[in-house]
Design a protein around this motif. Structure first.
Motif, PDB file in Angstrom:
ATOM      1  N   TRP A   1      60.584  24.431  88.257  1.00 59.29           N
ATOM      2  CA  TRP A   1      59.165  24.219  88.541  1.00 59.29           C
ATOM      3  C   TRP A   1      58.440  25.543  88.342  1.00 59.29           C
ATOM      4  O   TRP A   1      58.933  26.585  88.798  1.00 59.29           O
ATOM      5  CB  TRP A   1      58.965  23.744  89.975  1.00 59.29           C
ATOM      6  CG  TRP A   1      59.497  22.365  90.249  1.00 59.29           C
ATOM      7  CD1 TRP A   1      60.806  22.010  90.392  1.00 59.29           C
ATOM      8  CD2 TRP A   1      58.731  21.178  90.409  1.00 59.29           C
ATOM      9  NE1 TRP A   1      60.908  20.663  90.643  1.00 59.29           N
ATOM     10  CE2 TRP A   1      59.644  20.128  90.660  1.00 59.29           C
ATOM     11  CE3 TRP A   1      57.371  20.888  90.388  1.00 59.29           C
ATOM     12  CZ2 TRP A   1      59.236  18.817  90.867  1.00 59.29           C
ATOM     13  CZ3 TRP A   1      56.953  19.590  90.604  1.00 59.29           C
ATOM     14  CH2 TRP A   1      57.883  18.566  90.835  1.00 59.29           C
ATOM     15  N   VAL A   2      57.291  25.502  87.707  1.00 59.11           N
ATOM     16  CA  VAL A   2      56.544  26.733  87.447  1.00 59.11           C
ATOM     17  C   VAL A   2      55.059  26.499  87.695  1.00 59.11           C
ATOM     18  O   VAL A   2      54.514  25.458  87.309  1.00 59.11           O
ATOM     19  CB  VAL A   2      56.744  27.220  85.991  1.00 59.11           C
ATOM     20  CG1 VAL A   2      55.920  28.482  85.744  1.00 59.11           C
ATOM     21  CG2 VAL A   2      58.207  27.489  85.693  1.00 59.11           C
ATOM     22  N   ILE A   3      54.413  27.470  88.327  1.00 64.02           N
ATOM     23  CA  ILE A   3      52.960  27.480  88.470  1.00 64.02           C
ATOM     24  C   ILE A   3      52.463  28.754  87.793  1.00 64.02           C
ATOM     25  O   ILE A   3      52.870  29.869  88.154  1.00 64.02           O
ATOM     26  CB  ILE A   3      52.537  27.442  89.948  1.00 64.02           C
ATOM     27  CG1 ILE A   3      53.152  26.214  90.634  1.00 64.02           C
ATOM     28  CG2 ILE A   3      51.018  27.402  90.071  1.00 64.02           C
ATOM     29  CD1 ILE A   3      52.875  26.142  92.117  1.00 64.02           C
TER      30      ILE A   3
ATOM     31  N   ILE B   1      54.609  31.533  89.963  1.00 63.87           N
ATOM     32  CA  ILE B   1      55.556  30.983  90.938  1.00 63.87           C
ATOM     33  C   ILE B   1      56.567  30.132  90.174  1.00 63.87           C
ATOM     34  O   ILE B   1      56.184  29.359  89.303  1.00 63.87           O
ATOM     35  CB  ILE B   1      54.829  30.112  91.980  1.00 63.87           C
ATOM     36  CG1 ILE B   1      53.714  30.899  92.673  1.00 63.87           C
ATOM     37  CG2 ILE B   1      55.811  29.550  93.016  1.00 63.87           C
ATOM     38  CD1 ILE B   1      52.739  30.028  93.430  1.00 63.87           C
ATOM     39  N   ALA B   2      57.843  30.288  90.486  1.00 67.22           N
ATOM     40  CA  ALA B   2      58.864  29.477  89.812  1.00 67.22           C
ATOM     41  C   ALA B   2      60.044  29.269  90.753  1.00 67.22           C
ATOM     42  O   ALA B   2      60.391  30.157  91.534  1.00 67.22           O
ATOM     43  CB  ALA B   2      59.327  30.160  88.522  1.00 67.22           C
TER      44      ALA B   2
ATOM     45  N   MET C   1      61.061  32.352  93.109  1.00 67.33           N
ATOM     46  CA  MET C   1      60.397  33.569  92.668  1.00 67.33           C
ATOM     47  C   MET C   1      58.896  33.462  92.786  1.00 67.33           C
ATOM     48  O   MET C   1      58.317  32.401  92.555  1.00 67.33           O
ATOM     49  CB  MET C   1      60.716  33.841  91.185  1.00 67.33           C
ATOM     50  CG  MET C   1      62.168  33.800  90.789  1.00 67.33           C
ATOM     51  SD  MET C   1      62.306  34.008  88.984  1.00 67.33           S
ATOM     52  CE  MET C   1      64.074  34.016  88.766  1.00 67.33           C
ATOM     53  N   VAL C   2      58.266  34.574  93.100  1.00 67.08           N
ATOM     54  CA  VAL C   2      56.824  34.712  92.972  1.00 67.08           C
ATOM     55  C   VAL C   2      56.602  36.134  92.460  1.00 67.08           C
ATOM     56  O   VAL C   2      57.115  37.096  93.040  1.00 67.08           O
ATOM     57  CB  VAL C   2      56.094  34.449  94.308  1.00 67.08           C
ATOM     58  CG1 VAL C   2      56.617  35.293  95.443  1.00 67.08           C
ATOM     59  CG2 VAL C   2      54.597  34.647  94.143  1.00 67.08           C
TER      60      VAL C   2
ATOM     61  N   VAL D   1      57.593  35.328  86.093  1.00 63.77           N
ATOM     62  CA  VAL D   1      58.752  34.602  86.616  1.00 63.77           C
ATOM     63  C   VAL D   1      58.942  33.260  85.921  1.00 63.77           C
ATOM     64  O   VAL D   1      60.030  32.671  86.001  1.00 63.77           O
ATOM     65  CB  VAL D   1      58.666  34.421  88.150  1.00 63.77           C
ATOM     66  CG1 VAL D   1      58.687  35.769  88.850  1.00 63.77           C
ATOM     67  CG2 VAL D   1      57.448  33.621  88.552  1.00 63.77           C
ATOM     68  N   SER D   2      57.906  32.775  85.208  1.00 60.49           N
ATOM     69  CA  SER D   2      58.085  31.559  84.410  1.00 60.49           C
ATOM     70  C   SER D   2      59.172  31.751  83.356  1.00 60.49           C
ATOM     71  O   SER D   2      59.833  30.787  82.956  1.00 60.49           O
ATOM     72  CB  SER D   2      56.770  31.174  83.722  1.00 60.49           C
ATOM     73  OG  SER D   2      56.314  32.221  82.879  1.00 60.49           O
TER      74      SER D   2
END
Length: 468
Positions: free
Chosen positions: A351-353, A359-360, A415-416, A420-421
């Motif tokens: 998951w990635v933002i 964020i991942a 991760m943040v 990190v993506s």
């Protein structure tokens, strides 16, 4: 009547990938897709046209603008009078979309995939296959893959239109709204809110849930929220929307928060409260295609529906509504039709933002592992102690590794921070092959790189972190 081995309904990430993989496996393949952009057929579905790709283009443009306007001063660079040409930014975004959607059309031609523009509808089963209405033309298919995706969920109090938009509308603002409201603090809401906040909008995010990014690891959620609030995003949690009114020149939103009624005025309002399966016009009721209580197509572990030789993948079957999940299902279902062992490991889907910081995560959070009765040990390493992050001038965030306390098997990575993506892929690869924290910690990583933070977090699981 044209006959195909495989007909795919839907040309998004799941559908077009399934079509290409099926063609690679030697099948005759067709795809029927109704997506239109700027009045023209456009393959790639929501992701390429009005979702993943254009939003990331705008995120990149807005991040560059913010960097030039504020962040480069620490590097000794002075820039005065930086301005954003919104029309040019949107034009660049559209160019990126054109290139990628055109690339899908090229791949269809290369792989001899017949493309029909319009809606696909299951008509009836015939000897040797299914009769499908492919955009007004009846064709026969031995196998059908339903990959029709999903649509934005509307808030009953706030139907889309005018100043109330969903994600696609938020990608097309002709000017920066001074006051932007966002209902929903999920991935899409936070990403689009970040785009326009960087360009000068005052952004307020209203969320019904009691906290931020509850599916993520708690430590990551806390850090991300702190960073976004420092940037000026105004979050309100546990709110109940009671009225939304589009006044023509603005939108008024009335909500209760801590038992107090509040009315806020916005120039634009983004509603981002999730997505619903797209089965409209598919003919599900007519042919007896079974849906669950939420409207998702029901499948077994091999993507079979209740109808013979009809499969379904992607958002329309539920689960993680992610393009890469749909893509891998597209490959898997094509291989299953070919008699191979197509498979997707849902335990390690990333998951990635794509905010700043990014964020991942993949795998289990610390709390989720404990809820399963698994004893865990963790390692955490901050980017503030990473040489490359400091050199970039972006030392925000950290990497956290969750491992089984007995076997050292990595159960999750969270991760943040910067880029990190890209870093999450290494963690996914390790977990896919059942690797341990020590395996990761003893693997040589180039110096100086951001990936060293992942290595150090893994070493921290065994109390071996060097630079902490």
């Amino acid at each position: 009547m044209d006959t195909y081995d495989v007909l795919v309904i839907g040309g998004g990430p799941g559908g077009y990938v399934a079509a290409i993989r099926a063609a690679q496996l030697g099948f005759s393949v067709a795809c029927v897709d109704a997506f239109t952009r700027d009045g023209k057929p456009s393959l790639g579905g929501t992701c390429l046209n009005i979702g993943c790709i254009p939003s990331k283009a705008l995120l990149d443009s807005s991040e560059k603008f913010e960097m030039i306007s504020h962040d480069v001063q620490d590097h000794g660079i002075t820039v005065e009078g930086a301005k954003m040409d919104v029309a040019k930014m949107l034009g660049r975004k559209n160019g990126v979309v054109d290139k990628l959607t055109g690339g899908v059309a090229y791949l269809f031609k290369k792989n001899k995939i017949k493309s029909y523009h319009g809606y696909g509808k299951l008509m009836r089963q015939d000897e040797g296959g299914w009769i499908v209405d492919a955009a007004g033309t009846e064709v026969k298919a031995k196998n059908v893959i339903v990959a029709t995706g999903s649509n934005p969920r509307a808030l009953p109090l706030a139907p889309f239109g005018g100043n109330i938009v969903e994600n696609s509308g938020a990608l097309e603002f002709s000017e920066v709204p001074k006051r932007l409201g966002v209902i929903g603090a999920g991935v899409i809401g936070v990403e689009l809110g970040s785009v326009w906040r960087r360009l000068g909008a005052q952004v307020t995010v209203l969320e019904a849930l009691p906290g931020f990014l509850l599916p993520a690891d708690a430590a990551v959620s806390r850090e991300a929220l702190k960073q976004f609030q420092k940037q000026g995003l105004d979050f309100h949690f546990s709110v109940n929307i009671t009225e939304v009114r589009d006044n023509g020149g603005s939108v008024s939103v009335t909500y209760t928060e801590k038992e107090q009624s509040v009315t806020a005025e916005f120039d634009k309002l983004i509603v981002s409260i999730g997505r619903v399966p797209n089965t409209e016009g598919l003919g599900a009721a007519q042919v007896g295609l079974e849906l669950d209580e939420r409207g998702f197509v029901k499948i077994d572990e091999h993507y079979h529906t209740n109808l013979p030789s009809v499969y379904a993948i992607g958002d329309v079957v539920g689960g993680a509504m992610l393009a890469h999940k749909a893509e891998d299902e597209g490959v898997a279902v094509a291989e299953i039709i070919a008699g191979q062992a197509g498979h997707v490991n849902y335990d390690v889907i990333p998951w990635v933002i794509y905010t700043s910081p990014e964020i991942a995560w993949a795998g289990l959070t610390e709390q989720a592992a404990k809820d399963k009765g698994i004893a865990v040990k963790t390692g955490q390493f901050p980017f503030s102690a990473n040489g490359r992050a400091l050199g970039h001038g972006d030392p925000r965030g950290f990497v956290k590794v969750v491992a089984d306390a007995n076997t050292d098997k990595v159960l999750g990575v969270h991760m943040v921070g910067p880029n990190v993506s890209e870093l999450i892929a290494e963690a996914v690869t390790l977990m896919e092959f059942g690797g341990s924290a020590e395996d990761l910690g003893r693997t040589v990583h180039a110096h100086p790189t951001l990936s060293e933070a992942l290595k150090e977090a893994a070493m921290g699981v065994g109390k071996m972190a060097i630079h902490l």
